[in-house]
Structures are given as C-alpha cells and as structure tokens.
Design a protein around this motif. Structure first.
Motif, PDB file in Angstrom:
ATOM      1  N   SER A  25      52.561  42.390  40.272  1.00  0.00           N
ATOM      2  CA  SER A  25      51.744  41.718  40.448  1.00  0.00           C
ATOM      3  C   SER A  25      50.711  42.216  39.962  1.00  0.00           C
ATOM      4  O   SER A  25      50.108  42.866  39.413  1.00  0.00           O
ATOM      5  CB  SER A  25      50.785  42.171  42.392  1.00  0.00           C
ATOM      6  N   LYS A  26      49.677  40.654  39.395  1.00  0.00           N
ATOM      7  CA  LYS A  26      48.660  41.461  39.271  1.00  0.00           C
ATOM      8  C   LYS A  26      47.657  41.769  39.452  1.00  0.00           C
ATOM      9  O   LYS A  26      46.866  40.996  40.626  1.00  0.00           O
ATOM     10  CB  LYS A  26      48.599  38.928  38.265  1.00  0.00           C
ATOM     11  N   VAL A  27      46.150  42.159  39.137  1.00  0.00           N
ATOM     12  CA  VAL A  27      45.255  42.862  39.709  1.00  0.00           C
ATOM     13  C   VAL A  27      44.983  42.234  40.553  1.00  0.00           C
ATOM     14  O   VAL A  27      43.894  42.172  42.441  1.00  0.00           O
ATOM     15  CB  VAL A  27      44.590  44.125  39.109  1.00  0.00           C
ATOM     16  N   LYS A  28      43.982  40.749  40.230  1.00  0.00           N
ATOM     17  CA  LYS A  28      43.505  39.696  40.923  1.00  0.00           C
ATOM     18  C   LYS A  28      44.213  39.057  42.461  1.00  0.00           C
ATOM     19  O   LYS A  28      43.474  38.997  43.320  1.00  0.00           O
ATOM     20  CB  LYS A  28      43.422  38.243  39.705  1.00  0.00           C
ATOM     21  N   GLN A  85      36.716  47.319  40.615  1.00  0.00           N
ATOM     22  CA  GLN A  85      36.671  46.048  40.379  1.00  0.00           C
ATOM     23  C   GLN A  85      37.358  46.502  39.794  1.00  0.00           C
ATOM     24  O   GLN A  85      36.426  46.135  38.714  1.00  0.00           O
ATOM     25  CB  GLN A  85      35.877  44.668  40.112  1.00  0.00           C
ATOM     26  N   MET A  86      38.816  45.801  38.725  1.00  0.00           N
ATOM     27  CA  MET A  86      38.927  46.186  37.571  1.00  0.00           C
ATOM     28  C   MET A  86      40.131  44.750  37.313  1.00  0.00           C
ATOM     29  O   MET A  86      39.791  44.193  37.710  1.00  0.00           O
ATOM     30  CB  MET A  86      41.066  47.071  38.402  1.00  0.00           C
ATOM     31  N   TYR A  87      40.251  45.092  35.489  1.00  0.00           N
ATOM     32  CA  TYR A  87      40.626  43.329  35.329  1.00  0.00           C
ATOM     33  C   TYR A  87      41.608  42.836  36.311  1.00  0.00           C
ATOM     34  O   TYR A  87      42.639  43.022  35.740  1.00  0.00           O
ATOM     35  CB  TYR A  87      41.056  43.862  34.217  1.00  0.00           C
ATOM     36  N   GLY A  88      41.322  41.507  36.659  1.00  0.00           N
ATOM     37  CA  GLY A  88      42.131  40.753  37.415  1.00  0.00           C
ATOM     38  C   GLY A  88      43.693  40.553  36.850  1.00  0.00           C
ATOM     39  O   GLY A  88      44.443  40.059  37.168  1.00  0.00           O
ATOM     40  N   TRP A  89      43.634  40.243  35.271  1.00  0.00           N
ATOM     41  CA  TRP A  89      44.191  39.655  34.296  1.00  0.00           C
ATOM     42  C   TRP A  89      45.481  40.706  34.551  1.00  0.00           C
ATOM     43  O   TRP A  89      46.568  40.501  33.602  1.00  0.00           O
ATOM     44  CB  TRP A  89      44.114  38.822  33.516  1.00  0.00           C
TER      45      TRP A  89
END
Lengths: 299, 122, 231
Positions: free
Chosen positions: A127-130, A88-92
């Motif tokens: 696109s954002k990661v989340k 998981q990476m930083y969603g923001w």
C-alpha cells in the motif's frame, strides 16, 4: 544505580527573544520508560530537537548514550529511534519502499525484525503511504523508528490523533516491543492518564525548567490531598504545599512529600481534618503546574 | 486508585471466585504487562506483593502460579488479614452513618455473591 | 546515503521535468517546423518562457511543498548532514530546471542549425537562457525558503522578475537620456542580452556567478534553520 541513557544539564534555549528553556536538568535511566510532561508550548518538542542536534542550545549540553548532541549529531541520530509529532512520510512511496529507503541510512537496520514488525503491526507492504489510516500511519512511524534496533527511542506525542483503542494498542506495542528488549523510551504526551500506567519515571517541564522528576510510583505515593473543614484562610506556610483551593465549604490542600508526620502537623495547625485522598497523575500535574501556592494560597 | 492496586484487587477477586484456581499458571510479567499496556515494573510489583500475601507463588525459572498452600497459613493470620480489610469498612460505615445491621446485611450479600461465583466455577 | 536521497528527489522531480521538456519541446518543434515566425523568435520565446516559468515551478516544490505536507521534518531527523540534503535538492533542482533549455537547444540545432541563425548564435542564446534559469532558480528558492506556502514562493520569484524589469527600465531611460549603458545592466540576469553583441558576457556572468554562490551559501543556512522550527 545504573547508567543514564539521556543526560541533560543546564540546557538553555530561546527562540529570538522568547526564552523557552531556562536551565533544564534531566537524567533518564537506561531501560526506563520516561514520561516527559508539560503544557502545550512548554518546550517539550524544543527539548527533543535539541537532543537530536537539530537546534543549537544557548547554554548547557545534552548527551544520549554518552554522545554529545551538538558535537556529533549524526551519531546521535544513528542510535536513536525518533517518532515526530504527527509524522508524515512520503505519500507516493509504498510501505515496502519507504522501509527499504530508510534502511539505507542505517547500517544497523534489521531486515528480519522489520519484516516481523510489518506483520505484527498489520501494515500492508504494497500500500502507498498516502492511503494509510491515522492508526496505520502511527504504527508505520513506530516501525520506521525501531527498524535499526535503537537503544533509545524518542516519541513526541505519538498517540496524537488516534482513537482510544488505537492509543491503547500503540502503548501495548511500546511495552511489548521496547521495554521487553531493554530499550529506553523517552516520550512526551499530554494524555496523562495514559502515561501513568506505562511510564516508570515522570518529569514535568514548566516555565523553562524541570519542576519535578520522580518515579511514577513514588510521585503518586508522595503527593496527597488533605481535605479540611476549617475557617482558616492562610495556608501559604505549609511546607510542600502545591495547591490550596476552596471546595464548597471545605478546603483541599495538595501537598508533596506528604508523610503521616506532615498530615499530623496540618491537623494540629488547622484542625477540621476530614480525610486524605490519593491523586491521579492528571491532578498531580495540575497541582504542580497551576496550583495556588505562596501568596495565592490564601483562599 | 493506583493501577497496581487495581490489578492486585482484580487478581485477588479472580482467585476468590475461582476463575483462577489453585495451581493455575498466571501470565508472565511480560505477557501481562503487554496485555494490559502497563509498565512491566508495575506488574512485577503486583506479583511480588501477591507473593508476600501468599496469593501467588513464584517458581524460579518456571513461572508464577496461584498459591495452593492457604491451609499452611495459621488460622489466626488469615483472620487478621480479613480483620484488616473489615476495619476499613467499619470506619466507612460509622462515618457515613450506616447501621451495624445494614453493614452486616451488605457483608452477607457480597460474601454470598463471591461464594456462589466460586461454586459455579468449580 | 547519497544514492537514496537522489532517488527520492528524482522520483518527485521527474514528472515536472517531463512536463517542462514536453511543453518546450513541442513548442520548439512546431514553431521551427511551421516557419510562421523567424527562428530567432521561436528560440527567444521558448528560452525566456522556460527560464521564467520552470524555475518557479521547481522552486515551489523543492522545499515549500515538503514543508506543507510535513515530510521535510522526517528528512531532517535522518542521520544525514543537513547540508547534504540541501545540496542534493539544489543540484537536482538545477538539473531539472535546465532540462527544457537543453531540449530546446538540441531540437534547434537539429532542425534549424545554420538555417536563419548560425550554430554559434543558437548556442549563445541557449547559454544565456541557461544562465537566466539558474539565477532565477537559486534566487527564488533561497528567498522563498522560509515560506511554507508554494504560492508565496512563486510570488517571491515574480517579485525578483519585477525588480529586474525595473532595472531594465532604468537602464533604458539612462541610455536614452545619457546615451550610455548604465551599470544596472549587470544586475539583471538577462542584462547581457544587450551586451552580447559587444562581447560583454564576462562581467555579467561573473557578477551572477558570485551572486548565485552567495545565495547558495545563504540558502544552506536558512535551510538549516528550518530544521529547528515547528511546522
């Protein structure tokens, strides 16, 4: 013979009082695609963390490209591309942001290559990661692991949670991007039917040690199932027996290093030979890990 | 069946039915490995075996092609290759109690199917 | 490598900082302007409120949040010393925790310096508030390090407050029974609220300095141990 990209010798590790690794020995040849197999909880992720210097072993050592994981963990992490299980990476962050962010930690980061990968892996830069799907998330994790052109890539269950098509695509990238460039790939998974076409070497971790390490091709050639129609019950004396089970009226014996000579010996000792079958990697793994041998080989 | 066996059979089938014609260039080891998501060493093994059996021919530096010199292989050798495969079929037939006539019928059917596929592609 | 790490922490903390500063700032502003309550009450209220809540708020998100969303493990895999990751998180966390106190200080000085309270007194209260905040922050983060649930971290902080309140109760009892101030005063981070008048800053301050340093080092070790764990 060639050099070994990864060398593990006598590795021991225990979580508190639970001994997980009890003396692991492993050599991963440079440029190979190495499949690391084991049941859940066998210690695959623990081994990988020891390789990356995130854990301290109780005994033994591990080296990647000659660098000791304990003495110089930072250097190891510089030259290794690592993709964690379910990363998981930083969603923001946006994709281009996280790429740029990660690049700042690796002097060897290749911007051109990364740009090419972003297009090839169809990852939308803005696109954002989340907002990414599972498949996109996995591809992003792969890209982030490859951006600094590592010589060794460690993938911990990289296809977890992907649908069958996404999994095949992922393996396609591994072959096309990594093997083509002579990168050593060390990856763990429990989808054996998937590892089989892709890995040229296999190692099985069970009960804290490596119980088998071999070229995939040789392993498949050497382990065979011999089906007998016999009333005899005790098969424990067969050399190289991995598993003896009753299948209806017959007995199926999984045997390693199964040469023609060995088959003849079995034929002579027991009679009732029906046939000899090749096994796929799933079945071979099962035979090694949960096979009935020794005392249990008396069906 | 091991992967490399499957690929070998696939290529042989394609050559037999004319999908791959004599002189056609087959994908490079890297291309095929990538396409099938299969280890390059496996593809290499496949190509080497097929070269040994004179199905494919490796041109140094140029690529791998479908072999076009079947005529150069003596008839006796070609017959022997077929006999080897038929022996396996015979063993199966006898074991499973399939009569000779039934076996012949099956062989004819399979032969026709491949032949007509080949003719269609020419 | 320090810069991108700071950037990342900052990006995650800035909204919390803005939120804390805004609430405290608004409270102090209206409180001091409206003159319904004495200045000192406004100050104490804002300082105590901020020192209790802001550290909890920040401590929750520092480690536990990253752990529960899984990104902490991506951090550990970087070619960066794990101790550095810890230090940056703690320093930035401390800065953000202190920011509402700073806002309150500036506003109080501008609007009410020398009004009901001398400037030196206003500064004194805020320094004590800063002290309280830091102790609360470090102690909560480090004790709650092993929890992956943010709520549990907050509860840890509340547990510490409970412990300190107990010390105060003991202290008050001792005072009324024996007429002397017991040693437990030193333990509570607001112990010197009582001692302030008698100039007893130093022992309290020193005690907590040592305490925080010890917790900080212990925290580094616990943080490192997280690297080896599963999710």
């Amino acid at each position: 013979m060639g050099k070994n990209a990864i060398e593990i010798e006598g590795l021991k590790f225990a979580y508190g009082r639970n001994g997980v690794l009890k003396g692991v020995d492993l050599q991963v040849p440079e440029g190979s695609i190495f499949g690391f197999l084991g049941r859940n909880g066998a210690g695959k992720t623990t081994t990988i963390k020891l390789l990356l210097g995130l854990l301290k072993p109780d005994d033994g050592f591990c080296r990647i490209e000659g660098i000791d994981s304990q003495k110089d963990a930072i250097s190891v992490r510089q030259i290794v591309g690592y993709m964690a299980e379910d990363q998981q990476m930083y969603g923001w962050m946006r994709i281009e942001q996280i790429v740029k962010w990660l690049a700042s930690f690796y002097p060897g980061w290749d911007d051109k290559f990364t740009n090419k990968l972003l297009d090839m892996l169809e990852l939308p830069r803005k696109s954002k990661v989340k907002t990414l799907s599972k498949g996109q998330n996995s591809r992003l994790a792969l890209l982030l692991a490859l951006g600094h052109r590592p010589k060794v890539v460690i993938l911990d269950d990289p296809t977890l949670g992907l649908d069958p098509i996404a999994r095949k695509e992922f393996l396609r990238y591994v072959i096309g991007l990594l093997q083509t460039n002579g990168v050593t790939v060390f990856f763990s998974s429990h989808l054996l039917y998937e590892i089989e076409p892709v890995a040229d070497h296999i190692a099985i971790l069970d009960n804290g040690v490596i119980i088998k390490a071999e070229r995939t091709f040789d392993l498949r050639e050497s382990v065979k199932k011999v089906v007998l129609s016999t009333s005899q019950k005790d098969f424990s004396k067969i050399e190289g027996l991995l598993d003896a089970s009753k299948v209806g009226e017959r007995v199926a014996l999984s045997v390693e290093n199964c040469t023609a000579e060995k088959i003849n010996k079995i034929k002579d000792s027991y009679g009732g030979f029906v046939r000899e079958i090749g096994l796929n990697l799933d079945e071979i793994f099962e035979a090694y890990v949960i096979g009935n041998r020794g005392e249990a080989a008396k069906v | 069946m091991p992967i490399y066996r499957q690929i070998i059979d696939q290529i042989k089938y394609q050559v037999a039915t004319g999908v791959l014609k004599e002189g056609d260039k087959v994908p490079s080891v890297r291309e095929l490995a990538s396409k099938l998501a299969v280890n390059q060493n496996t593809v290499l093994k496949v190509y080497n075996e097929l070269c040994r059996e004179n199905v494919l021919k490796i041109e140094r530096g140029d690529g791998t092609y479908v072999s076009s010199n079947k005529q150069n292989i003596p008839a006796a050798e070609r017959k022997k290759a077929v006999a080897n495969v038929l022996r396996e079929a015979a063993v199966q037939a006898v074991q499973l109690d399939v009569s000779l006539d039934q076996a012949k019928e099956l062989l004819e059917k399979e032969y026709e199917a491949i032949n007509s596929a080949k003719n269609k592609s020419e | 490598m320090i810069k991108p790490l700071i950037w990342k922490e900052w990006h995650e903390l800035r909204w919390k900082m803005a939120f804390g500063c805004l609430i405290v700032g608004a409270f102090v502003l209206t409180g001091l302007k409206s003159r319904i309550f004495p200045d000192i009450a406004i100050n104490i209220f804002s300082i105590v409120g901020s020192s209790l809540l802001m550290p909890l708020f920040i401590a929750m998100g520092l480690v536990a949040e990253e752990r529960s969303n899984g990104s902490l493990y991506a951090l550990f895999a970087l070619p960066v010393r794990i101790k550095l990751l810890y230090v940056i998180k703690m320093i930035l966390g401390a800065v953000v925790v202190l920011s509402p106190i700073l806002v309150s200080l500036i506003l109080s000085l501008l609007m009410a310096g020398g009004r009901e309270e001398s400037i030196s007194d206003v500064i004194k209260w805020h320094v004590m508030g800063a002290h309280f905040s830091i102790v609360m922050f470090i102690v909560t983060v480090v004790s709650g390090m092993k929890f992956s649930s943010e709520a549990k971290v907050a509860l840890t902080g509340i547990a510490w407050v409970g412990f300190w309140v107990l010390c105060v109760i003991i202290e008050v009892q001792m005072f009324f029974r024996y007429g002397s101030e017991s040693w437990t005063m030193i333990i509570t981070p607001w112990g010197f609220f009582e001692l302030a008048g008698s100039g007893g800053f130093l022992p309290v301050f020193l005690f907590h300095f040592v305490l925080c340093a010890a917790f900080f080092l212990w925290g580094a070790r616990r943080f490192y141990q997280l690297a080896g764990r599963q999710r």
